[in-house]
Design a protein around this motif. Structure first.
Motif, PDB file in Angstrom:
ATOM      1  N   GLN A   1       0.907  -1.258  -0.032  1.00 24.00           N
ATOM      2  CA  GLN A   1       0.060   0.075  -0.057  1.00 24.00           C
ATOM      3  C   GLN A   1       0.915   1.398   0.018  1.00 24.00           C
ATOM      4  O   GLN A   1       0.662   2.452  -0.796  1.00 24.00           O
ATOM      5  CB  GLN A   1      -1.038   0.113   1.141  1.00 24.00           C
ATOM      6  CG  GLN A   1      -1.794   1.269   1.271  1.00 24.00           C
ATOM      7  CD  GLN A   1      -2.914   1.123   2.298  1.00 24.00           C
ATOM      8  OE1 GLN A   1      -2.762   0.246   3.299  1.00 24.00           O
ATOM      9  NE2 GLN A   1      -3.802   1.848   2.527  1.00 24.00           N
ATOM     10  N   ARG A   2       1.913   1.275   0.809  1.00 23.11           N
ATOM     11  CA  ARG A   2       2.958   2.461   1.128  1.00 23.11           C
ATOM     12  C   ARG A   2       3.720   2.605  -0.410  1.00 23.11           C
ATOM     13  O   ARG A   2       3.732   3.782  -0.812  1.00 23.11           O
ATOM     14  CB  ARG A   2       3.676   2.311   2.182  1.00 23.11           C
ATOM     15  CG  ARG A   2       4.821   3.401   2.244  1.00 23.11           C
ATOM     16  CD  ARG A   2       4.245   4.702   2.840  1.00 23.11           C
ATOM     17  NE  ARG A   2       5.405   5.687   2.832  1.00 23.11           N
ATOM     18  CZ  ARG A   2       4.914   6.951   2.417  1.00 23.11           C
ATOM     19  NH1 ARG A   2       3.974   7.425   2.039  1.00 23.11           N
ATOM     20  NH2 ARG A   2       6.083   7.961   2.630  1.00 23.11           N
ATOM     21  N   GLY A   3       3.999   1.334  -0.986  1.00 28.98           N
ATOM     22  CA  GLY A   3       4.763   1.407  -2.226  1.00 28.98           C
ATOM     23  C   GLY A   3       3.970   1.996  -3.254  1.00 28.98           C
ATOM     24  O   GLY A   3       4.418   2.631  -4.017  1.00 28.98           O
ATOM     25  N   LEU A   4       2.638   1.384  -3.414  1.00 26.58           N
ATOM     26  CA  LEU A   4       1.739   2.110  -4.270  1.00 26.58           C
ATOM     27  C   LEU A   4       1.543   3.572  -4.305  1.00 26.58           C
ATOM     28  O   LEU A   4       1.583   4.249  -5.252  1.00 26.58           O
ATOM     29  CB  LEU A   4       0.415   1.187  -4.258  1.00 26.58           C
ATOM     30  CG  LEU A   4      -0.902   1.812  -5.532  1.00 26.58           C
ATOM     31  CD1 LEU A   4      -0.192   1.574  -6.762  1.00 26.58           C
ATOM     32  CD2 LEU A   4      -1.832   1.062  -4.959  1.00 26.58           C
ATOM     33  N   HIS A   5       1.381   4.033  -2.958  1.00 26.42           N
ATOM     34  CA  HIS A   5       1.113   5.357  -3.049  1.00 26.42           C
ATOM     35  C   HIS A   5       2.452   6.381  -3.419  1.00 26.42           C
ATOM     36  O   HIS A   5       2.313   7.410  -3.972  1.00 26.42           O
ATOM     37  CB  HIS A   5       1.122   5.657  -1.391  1.00 26.42           C
ATOM     38  CG  HIS A   5       1.026   7.175  -1.022  1.00 26.42           C
ATOM     39  ND1 HIS A   5       0.016   8.154  -1.262  1.00 26.42           N
ATOM     40  CD2 HIS A   5       2.084   7.897  -0.436  1.00 26.42           C
ATOM     41  CE1 HIS A   5       0.300   9.190  -0.968  1.00 26.42           C
ATOM     42  NE2 HIS A   5       1.569   9.311  -0.249  1.00 26.42           N
ATOM     43  N   LEU A   6       3.623   5.813  -3.120  1.00 32.22           N
ATOM     44  CA  LEU A   6       4.798   6.507  -3.466  1.00 32.22           C
ATOM     45  C   LEU A   6       5.027   6.366  -4.988  1.00 32.22           C
ATOM     46  O   LEU A   6       5.501   7.263  -5.751  1.00 32.22           O
ATOM     47  CB  LEU A   6       6.069   5.856  -2.911  1.00 32.22           C
ATOM     48  CG  LEU A   6       6.465   5.951  -1.289  1.00 32.22           C
ATOM     49  CD1 LEU A   6       7.556   5.244  -0.686  1.00 32.22           C
ATOM     50  CD2 LEU A   6       6.546   7.471  -0.825  1.00 32.22           C
ATOM     51  N   ALA A   7       4.682   5.063  -5.271  1.00 29.03           N
ATOM     52  CA  ALA A   7       4.880   5.097  -7.067  1.00 29.03           C
ATOM     53  C   ALA A   7       4.018   5.972  -7.722  1.00 29.03           C
ATOM     54  O   ALA A   7       4.196   6.254  -8.776  1.00 29.03           O
ATOM     55  CB  ALA A   7       4.702   3.616  -7.395  1.00 29.03           C
ATOM     56  N   LEU A   8       2.764   6.206  -7.123  1.00 20.89           N
ATOM     57  CA  LEU A   8       1.675   7.011  -7.800  1.00 20.89           C
ATOM     58  C   LEU A   8       2.032   8.692  -7.531  1.00 20.89           C
ATOM     59  O   LEU A   8       1.386   9.430  -8.257  1.00 20.89           O
ATOM     60  CB  LEU A   8       0.374   6.920  -7.328  1.00 20.89           C
ATOM     61  CG  LEU A   8      -0.028   5.153  -7.902  1.00 20.89           C
ATOM     62  CD1 LEU A   8      -1.563   4.902  -7.296  1.00 20.89           C
ATOM     63  CD2 LEU A   8      -0.268   5.327  -9.455  1.00 20.89           C
ATOM     64  N   THR A   9       2.635   9.130  -6.634  1.00 14.96           N
ATOM     65  CA  THR A   9       2.949  10.405  -6.258  1.00 14.96           C
ATOM     66  C   THR A   9       4.115  10.811  -6.559  1.00 14.96           C
ATOM     67  O   THR A   9       4.447  12.130  -6.054  1.00 14.96           O
ATOM     68  CB  THR A   9       2.447  10.613  -4.758  1.00 14.96           C
ATOM     69  OG1 THR A   9       3.538   9.785  -3.695  1.00 14.96           O
ATOM     70  CG2 THR A   9       1.124  10.355  -4.389  1.00 14.96           C
ATOM     71  N   ARG A  10       5.181  10.130  -6.583  1.00 12.23           N
ATOM     72  CA  ARG A  10       6.678  10.812  -6.837  1.00 12.23           C
ATOM     73  C   ARG A  10       7.382  10.070  -8.309  1.00 12.23           C
ATOM     74  O   ARG A  10       6.857   8.815  -8.642  1.00 12.23           O
ATOM     75  CB  ARG A  10       7.819  10.320  -5.538  1.00 12.23           C
ATOM     76  CG  ARG A  10       7.114  10.779  -4.325  1.00 12.23           C
ATOM     77  CD  ARG A  10       7.923  10.579  -3.259  1.00 12.23           C
ATOM     78  NE  ARG A  10       7.541  10.835  -2.020  1.00 12.23           N
ATOM     79  CZ  ARG A  10       8.204  10.704  -0.817  1.00 12.23           C
ATOM     80  NH1 ARG A  10       9.439   9.881  -0.732  1.00 12.23           N
ATOM     81  NH2 ARG A  10       7.686  11.339   0.116  1.00 12.23           N
ATOM     82  N   PRO A  11       8.053  10.579  -8.957  1.00 12.87           N
ATOM     83  CA  PRO A  11       8.692  10.175 -10.069  1.00 12.87           C
ATOM     84  C   PRO A  11       9.913   9.194  -9.762  1.00 12.87           C
ATOM     85  O   PRO A  11      10.639   9.448  -8.965  1.00 12.87           O
ATOM     86  CB  PRO A  11       9.330  11.325 -10.932  1.00 12.87           C
ATOM     87  CG  PRO A  11       9.532  12.461  -9.621  1.00 12.87           C
ATOM     88  CD  PRO A  11       8.487  12.012  -8.457  1.00 12.87           C
ATOM     89  N   TYR A  12       9.969   8.001 -10.160  1.00 10.09           N
ATOM     90  CA  TYR A  12      11.003   7.067 -10.114  1.00 10.09           C
ATOM     91  C   TYR A  12      11.395   6.515 -11.683  1.00 10.09           C
ATOM     92  O   TYR A  12      10.531   6.441 -12.490  1.00 10.09           O
ATOM     93  CB  TYR A  12      10.281   5.839  -9.424  1.00 10.09           C
ATOM     94  CG  TYR A  12      10.139   6.261  -8.018  1.00 10.09           C
ATOM     95  CD1 TYR A  12      11.250   6.430  -7.147  1.00 10.09           C
ATOM     96  CD2 TYR A  12       8.900   6.410  -7.364  1.00 10.09           C
ATOM     97  CE1 TYR A  12      11.059   6.790  -5.725  1.00 10.09           C
ATOM     98  CE2 TYR A  12       8.615   6.943  -6.170  1.00 10.09           C
ATOM     99  CZ  TYR A  12       9.802   7.077  -5.263  1.00 10.09           C
ATOM    100  OH  TYR A  12       9.419   7.232  -3.797  1.00 10.09           O
ATOM    101  N   ASP A  13      12.731   6.115 -11.703  1.00 14.52           N
ATOM    102  CA  ASP A  13      13.224   5.607 -12.870  1.00 14.52           C
ATOM    103  C   ASP A  13      13.391   4.287 -12.720  1.00 14.52           C
ATOM    104  O   ASP A  13      12.925   3.644 -13.973  1.00 14.52           O
ATOM    105  CB  ASP A  13      14.777   5.985 -12.908  1.00 14.52           C
ATOM    106  CG  ASP A  13      14.960   7.424 -12.855  1.00 14.52           C
ATOM    107  OD1 ASP A  13      14.682   8.157 -14.026  1.00 14.52           O
ATOM    108  OD2 ASP A  13      15.556   8.009 -12.105  1.00 14.52           O
ATOM    109  N   VAL A  14      13.019   3.494 -11.639  1.00 10.04           N
ATOM    110  CA  VAL A  14      12.806   2.021 -11.689  1.00 10.04           C
ATOM    111  C   VAL A  14      12.312   1.655 -10.404  1.00 10.04           C
ATOM    112  O   VAL A  14      12.524   2.496  -9.118  1.00 10.04           O
ATOM    113  CB  VAL A  14      14.173   1.371 -11.886  1.00 10.04           C
ATOM    114  CG1 VAL A  14      15.239   1.744 -10.854  1.00 10.04           C
ATOM    115  CG2 VAL A  14      14.004  -0.068 -12.181  1.00 10.04           C
ATOM    116  N   ALA A  15      11.452   0.656 -10.312  1.00  7.96           N
ATOM    117  CA  ALA A  15      10.759   0.261  -9.020  1.00  7.96           C
ATOM    118  C   ALA A  15      11.443  -1.296  -8.786  1.00  7.96           C
ATOM    119  O   ALA A  15      11.283  -2.168  -9.893  1.00  7.96           O
ATOM    120  CB  ALA A  15       9.638   0.278  -8.909  1.00  7.96           C
TER     121      ALA A  15
END
Length: 82
Positions: free
Chosen positions: A49-63
């Motif tokens: 859940q926290r990972g999904l939140h971060l992925a949707l609200t911050r830009p990442y080059d890779v997960a």
């Protein structure tokens, strides 16, 4: 050469942002420290859940996503992000 500035090969021009989603805290911290040592900017989430939140609200080059996560499973998380 005068007026030409070269970047050092040891100093990356762009810091890659990496999201690490891993519920094993010891492993996550070990991996995050190793990745930071290689120059990555790393955010860590300990559940889906926290990972999904971060992925949707911050830009990442890779997960990097563990499959067996609490709250939201890793495969479900990837499906939601798609």
């Amino acid at each position: 050469m005068v007026g030409v500035r070269r970047s050092s090969p040891l100093q990356p021009v762009h810091h890659f942002r990496l999201l690490l989603i891993e519920d094993d805290r010891e492993l996550a911290e070990l991996l995050a420290a190793a990745l930071r040592g290689e120059g990555y900017v790393v955010d860590v989430a300990f559940d889906g859940q926290r990972g999904l939140h971060l992925a949707l609200t911050r830009p990442y080059d890779v997960a990097v996503i563990d499959r067996g996560l609490p709250v939201v499973d890793g495969l479900e998380l990837v499906a939601r992000l798609r």
